[in-house]
Scaffold this motif. Structure first.
Motif, PDB file in Angstrom:
ATOM      1  N   GLN A  71       0.829  -1.201   0.000  1.00 15.03           N
ATOM      2  CA  GLN A  71       0.000   0.000   0.000  1.00 15.03           C
ATOM      3  C   GLN A  71       0.865   1.253   0.000  1.00 15.03           C
ATOM      4  O   GLN A  71       1.880   1.330   0.697  1.00 15.03           O
ATOM      5  CB  GLN A  71      -0.915   0.031   1.228  1.00 15.03           C
ATOM      6  CG  GLN A  71      -1.865   1.229   1.204  1.00 15.03           C
ATOM      7  CD  GLN A  71      -2.725   1.301   2.450  1.00 15.03           C
ATOM      8  OE1 GLN A  71      -2.332   0.838   3.504  1.00 15.03           O
ATOM      9  NE2 GLN A  71      -3.905   1.887   2.315  1.00 15.03           N
ATOM     10  N   ARG A  72       0.448   2.215  -0.774  1.00 14.09           N
ATOM     11  CA  ARG A  72       1.180   3.478  -0.820  1.00 14.09           C
ATOM     12  C   ARG A  72       0.943   4.269   0.460  1.00 14.09           C
ATOM     13  O   ARG A  72      -0.138   4.227   1.067  1.00 14.09           O
ATOM     14  CB  ARG A  72       0.752   4.309  -2.027  1.00 14.09           C
ATOM     15  CG  ARG A  72       1.069   3.668  -3.351  1.00 14.09           C
ATOM     16  CD  ARG A  72       0.575   4.522  -4.500  1.00 14.09           C
ATOM     17  NE  ARG A  72       1.431   5.678  -4.734  1.00 14.09           N
ATOM     18  CZ  ARG A  72       1.201   6.588  -5.688  1.00 14.09           C
ATOM     19  NH1 ARG A  72       0.126   6.472  -6.463  1.00 14.09           N
ATOM     20  NH2 ARG A  72       2.032   7.600  -5.859  1.00 14.09           N
ATOM     21  N   LYS A  73       1.954   5.020   0.867  1.00 14.78           N
ATOM     22  CA  LYS A  73       1.830   5.990   1.948  1.00 14.78           C
ATOM     23  C   LYS A  73       2.608   7.219   1.537  1.00 14.78           C
ATOM     24  O   LYS A  73       3.779   7.111   1.149  1.00 14.78           O
ATOM     25  CB  LYS A  73       2.361   5.433   3.268  1.00 14.78           C
ATOM     26  CG  LYS A  73       2.141   6.407   4.432  1.00 14.78           C
ATOM     27  CD  LYS A  73       2.428   5.774   5.778  1.00 14.78           C
ATOM     28  CE  LYS A  73       2.081   6.756   6.897  1.00 14.78           C
ATOM     29  NZ  LYS A  73       2.320   6.169   8.237  1.00 14.78           N
ATOM     30  N   ILE A  74       1.989   8.381   1.584  1.00 16.32           N
ATOM     31  CA  ILE A  74       2.554   9.590   0.989  1.00 16.32           C
ATOM     32  C   ILE A  74       2.857  10.644   2.043  1.00 16.32           C
ATOM     33  O   ILE A  74       2.032  10.893   2.936  1.00 16.32           O
ATOM     34  CB  ILE A  74       1.586  10.188  -0.056  1.00 16.32           C
ATOM     35  CG1 ILE A  74       1.279   9.167  -1.163  1.00 16.32           C
ATOM     36  CG2 ILE A  74       2.170  11.465  -0.660  1.00 16.32           C
ATOM     37  CD1 ILE A  74       0.231   9.645  -2.156  1.00 16.32           C
ATOM     38  N   ILE A  75       4.024  11.245   1.933  1.00 13.14           N
ATOM     39  CA  ILE A  75       4.333  12.479   2.656  1.00 13.14           C
ATOM     40  C   ILE A  75       4.334  13.615   1.635  1.00 13.14           C
ATOM     41  O   ILE A  75       5.035  13.548   0.625  1.00 13.14           O
ATOM     42  CB  ILE A  75       5.691  12.410   3.367  1.00 13.14           C
ATOM     43  CG1 ILE A  75       5.615  11.476   4.571  1.00 13.14           C
ATOM     44  CG2 ILE A  75       6.144  13.803   3.815  1.00 13.14           C
ATOM     45  CD1 ILE A  75       6.930  11.318   5.314  1.00 13.14           C
ATOM     46  N   TYR A  76       3.525  14.627   1.895  1.00 19.09           N
ATOM     47  CA  TYR A  76       3.517  15.836   1.070  1.00 19.09           C
ATOM     48  C   TYR A  76       4.359  16.900   1.782  1.00 19.09           C
ATOM     49  O   TYR A  76       4.129  17.201   2.954  1.00 19.09           O
ATOM     50  CB  TYR A  76       2.090  16.366   0.892  1.00 19.09           C
ATOM     51  CG  TYR A  76       1.177  15.467   0.111  1.00 19.09           C
ATOM     52  CD1 TYR A  76       1.108  15.554  -1.280  1.00 19.09           C
ATOM     53  CD2 TYR A  76       0.368  14.533   0.755  1.00 19.09           C
ATOM     54  CE1 TYR A  76       0.246  14.736  -1.999  1.00 19.09           C
ATOM     55  CE2 TYR A  76      -0.490  13.720   0.043  1.00 19.09           C
ATOM     56  CZ  TYR A  76      -0.545  13.815  -1.338  1.00 19.09           C
ATOM     57  OH  TYR A  76      -1.396  12.995  -2.047  1.00 19.09           O
ATOM     58  N   LEU A  77       5.335  17.449   1.062  1.00 19.01           N
ATOM     59  CA  LEU A  77       6.166  18.529   1.598  1.00 19.01           C
ATOM     60  C   LEU A  77       5.798  19.818   0.879  1.00 19.01           C
ATOM     61  O   LEU A  77       5.973  19.913  -0.344  1.00 19.01           O
ATOM     62  CB  LEU A  77       7.650  18.218   1.408  1.00 19.01           C
ATOM     63  CG  LEU A  77       8.215  17.033   2.194  1.00 19.01           C
ATOM     64  CD1 LEU A  77       9.654  16.753   1.769  1.00 19.01           C
ATOM     65  CD2 LEU A  77       8.160  17.297   3.694  1.00 19.01           C
ATOM     66  N   ILE A  78       5.294  20.786   1.607  1.00 18.82           N
ATOM     67  CA  ILE A  78       4.851  22.040   1.006  1.00 18.82           C
ATOM     68  C   ILE A  78       5.816  23.161   1.383  1.00 18.82           C
ATOM     69  O   ILE A  78       6.051  23.420   2.561  1.00 18.82           O
ATOM     70  CB  ILE A  78       3.425  22.408   1.455  1.00 18.82           C
ATOM     71  CG1 ILE A  78       2.440  21.324   1.011  1.00 18.82           C
ATOM     72  CG2 ILE A  78       3.016  23.762   0.882  1.00 18.82           C
ATOM     73  CD1 ILE A  78       0.995  21.619   1.369  1.00 18.82           C
ATOM     74  N   LYS A  87       0.702  30.625  -5.063  1.00 19.46           N
ATOM     75  CA  LYS A  87      -0.542  29.886  -4.880  1.00 19.46           C
ATOM     76  C   LYS A  87      -0.907  29.812  -3.395  1.00 19.46           C
ATOM     77  O   LYS A  87      -0.045  29.770  -2.524  1.00 19.46           O
ATOM     78  CB  LYS A  87      -0.402  28.458  -5.434  1.00 19.46           C
ATOM     79  CG  LYS A  87      -0.177  28.414  -6.929  1.00 19.46           C
ATOM     80  CD  LYS A  87      -0.031  26.985  -7.405  1.00 19.46           C
ATOM     81  CE  LYS A  87       0.241  26.913  -8.894  1.00 19.46           C
ATOM     82  NZ  LYS A  87       0.432  25.541  -9.368  1.00 19.46           N
ATOM     83  N   GLY A  88      -2.215  29.755  -3.114  1.00 18.87           N
ATOM     84  CA  GLY A  88      -2.690  29.652  -1.746  1.00 18.87           C
ATOM     85  C   GLY A  88      -2.355  28.295  -1.148  1.00 18.87           C
ATOM     86  O   GLY A  88      -2.733  27.260  -1.692  1.00 18.87           O
ATOM     87  N   LYS A  89      -1.643  28.298  -0.035  1.00 19.90           N
ATOM     88  CA  LYS A  89      -1.229  27.045   0.585  1.00 19.90           C
ATOM     89  C   LYS A  89      -2.393  26.344   1.282  1.00 19.90           C
ATOM     90  O   LYS A  89      -2.455  25.122   1.314  1.00 19.90           O
ATOM     91  CB  LYS A  89      -0.090  27.299   1.580  1.00 19.90           C
ATOM     92  CG  LYS A  89       1.102  28.085   1.008  1.00 19.90           C
ATOM     93  CD  LYS A  89       1.698  27.423  -0.210  1.00 19.90           C
ATOM     94  CE  LYS A  89       2.964  28.149  -0.689  1.00 19.90           C
ATOM     95  NZ  LYS A  89       2.727  29.525  -1.131  1.00 19.90           N
ATOM     96  N   SER A  90      -3.314  27.110   1.869  1.00 18.48           N
ATOM     97  CA  SER A  90      -4.435  26.482   2.574  1.00 18.48           C
ATOM     98  C   SER A  90      -5.328  25.723   1.610  1.00 18.48           C
ATOM     99  O   SER A  90      -5.773  24.596   1.892  1.00 18.48           O
ATOM    100  CB  SER A  90      -5.239  27.536   3.338  1.00 18.48           C
ATOM    101  OG  SER A  90      -5.754  28.514   2.449  1.00 18.48           O
ATOM    102  N   SER A  91      -5.622  26.305   0.436  1.00 14.92           N
ATOM    103  CA  SER A  91      -6.463  25.614  -0.538  1.00 14.92           C
ATOM    104  C   SER A  91      -5.761  24.386  -1.095  1.00 14.92           C
ATOM    105  O   SER A  91      -6.400  23.372  -1.397  1.00 14.92           O
ATOM    106  CB  SER A  91      -6.844  26.558  -1.680  1.00 14.92           C
ATOM    107  OG  SER A  91      -5.696  27.044  -2.341  1.00 14.92           O
ATOM    108  N   LEU A  92      -4.425  24.430  -1.222  1.00 11.19           N
ATOM    109  CA  LEU A  92      -3.671  23.268  -1.678  1.00 11.19           C
ATOM    110  C   LEU A  92      -3.769  22.141  -0.657  1.00 11.19           C
ATOM    111  O   LEU A  92      -3.976  20.979  -1.022  1.00 11.19           O
ATOM    112  CB  LEU A  92      -2.211  23.643  -1.921  1.00 11.19           C
ATOM    113  CG  LEU A  92      -1.290  22.486  -2.326  1.00 11.19           C
ATOM    114  CD1 LEU A  92      -1.752  21.862  -3.636  1.00 11.19           C
ATOM    115  CD2 LEU A  92       0.156  22.966  -2.441  1.00 11.19           C
ATOM    116  N   LYS A  93      -3.634  22.465   0.608  1.00 12.20           N
ATOM    117  CA  LYS A  93      -3.747  21.447   1.662  1.00 12.20           C
ATOM    118  C   LYS A  93      -5.129  20.800   1.631  1.00 12.20           C
ATOM    119  O   LYS A  93      -5.255  19.580   1.785  1.00 12.20           O
ATOM    120  CB  LYS A  93      -3.472  22.068   3.027  1.00 12.20           C
ATOM    121  CG  LYS A  93      -2.024  22.461   3.259  1.00 12.20           C
ATOM    122  CD  LYS A  93      -1.836  23.080   4.644  1.00 12.20           C
ATOM    123  CE  LYS A  93      -0.393  23.497   4.875  1.00 12.20           C
ATOM    124  NZ  LYS A  93      -0.206  24.130   6.213  1.00 12.20           N
TER     125      LYS A  93
END
Length: 300
Positions: free
Chosen positions: A2-9, A16-22
């Motif tokens: 199973q995939r498990k993802i870490i998103y680094l912003i 771009k708006g960071k809150s809308s991306l999250k």
């Protein structure tokens, strides 16, 4: 597995708006029932804490939400962990993402993370410094140096600085040693590319491929400014790889190699993946074939 993802912003990349991306990331990743975590990138490029998570929590993917400079730092730190890297472009150029067929729109880029194909992708070393896609000396590096100091970063600012510097650009002397051939030239800029572009689909090295084990070297020589624009546009549109010996009299020299040495006696400015780098008088550049796994668009 199973995939498990870490998103680094990256909290300062692009506009771009960071809150809308999250919100977008959380909604779409939950929809696919993939475990994930959202973390900020670091200013000091120390990702030991991410490496620990990868090892302890069996993370399979690290998705970098930022520009080419951020991608460079994260890949350099974590490539040895064997994770897959995805990109949601948030920089000014996004050259590596665009070369991999990843669109600028965040929703479409995120879809590539879920449906794309991880391909072993080349990197390269510039002396002791890692590069994902591009190293430039001269004119474009001067623009990168000034761009880094601007309070507002974006395509408009980059175009403005490029136009301003074009009229004051000066050529620099370089000595190139490649494949047992040594030659000298004066050039407005010299680009060593793994991807096919500067960014924003400006394809300075149109024949470059991210995973061919070769670097594409483009040298734009000293010529009159009116002819300089013509030479660059011809390179962008129809640039053909030629033997060095057959292109010495041309305004643009374009060749491929896996290694070269550049002498930079006048200390022309340098950038690596769009970020300014300290001047170096001698550069040893060598490809790192199949160095990291990058999720490409399925059609690339």
């Amino acid at each position: 597995m199973q995939r498990k993802i870490i998103y680094l912003i990256n909290p300062i990349s692009g506009t771009k708006g960071k809150s809308s991306l999250k919100e977008l990331i959380a909604r779409e990743t939950q929809k696919r029932q993939i475990p994930f975590e959202i973390l900020p990138t670091t200013a000091d490029a120390n990702y030991d804490f991410v490496q620990q998570k990868i090892e302890k929590e069996q993370v399979t993917d690290v998705v970098i939400c930022g520009g080419d400079g951020t991608v460079n730092q994260v890949v350099k730190a974590l490539a040895h962990t064997n994770v897959q890297f995805g990109i949601i472009p948030m920089g000014s150029g996004n050259g590596l993402a665009l070369a991999a067929g990843i669109p600028k729109a965040s929703a479409k880029a995120l879809e590539i993370v879920f449906t794309g194909k991880a391909i072993l992708t080349d990197g390269f070393m510039v002396n002791e410094h890692f590069a994902c896609m591009l190293c430039g000396l001269g004119f474009d590096a001067q623009v990168a140096h000034e761009f880094a100091d601007q309070p507002k970063r974006g395509l408009g600012t980059y175009v403005l600085l490029t136009t301003r510097h074009f009229f004051s650009a000066k050529p620099y002397p370089f000595r190139i040693n490649v494949n047992k051939l040594e030659f000298s030239t004066e050039a407005f800029f010299l680009s060593i590319a793994n991807s096919n572009q500067f960014g924003n689909n400006f394809t300075i090295a149109p024949q470059a491929v991210l995973s061919d084990g070769l670097l594409d070297v483009v040298i734009v020589k000293k010529i009159a400014k009116p002819f300089l624009l013509l030479a660059v546009m011809r390179q962008v549109l129809t640039g053909r790889i030629r033997r060095i010996e057959n292109s010495m009299n041309s305004p643009v020299i374009y060749f491929q190699t896996d290694e070269l040495v550049i002498s930079n006696p006048a200390e022309a400015p340098i950038h690596i993946d769009g970020e300014p780098w300290e001047c170096q008088r001698h550069l040893h550049i060598k490809v790192l074939p199949r160095f990291f796994k990058l999720i490409h668009a399925a059609t690339v």
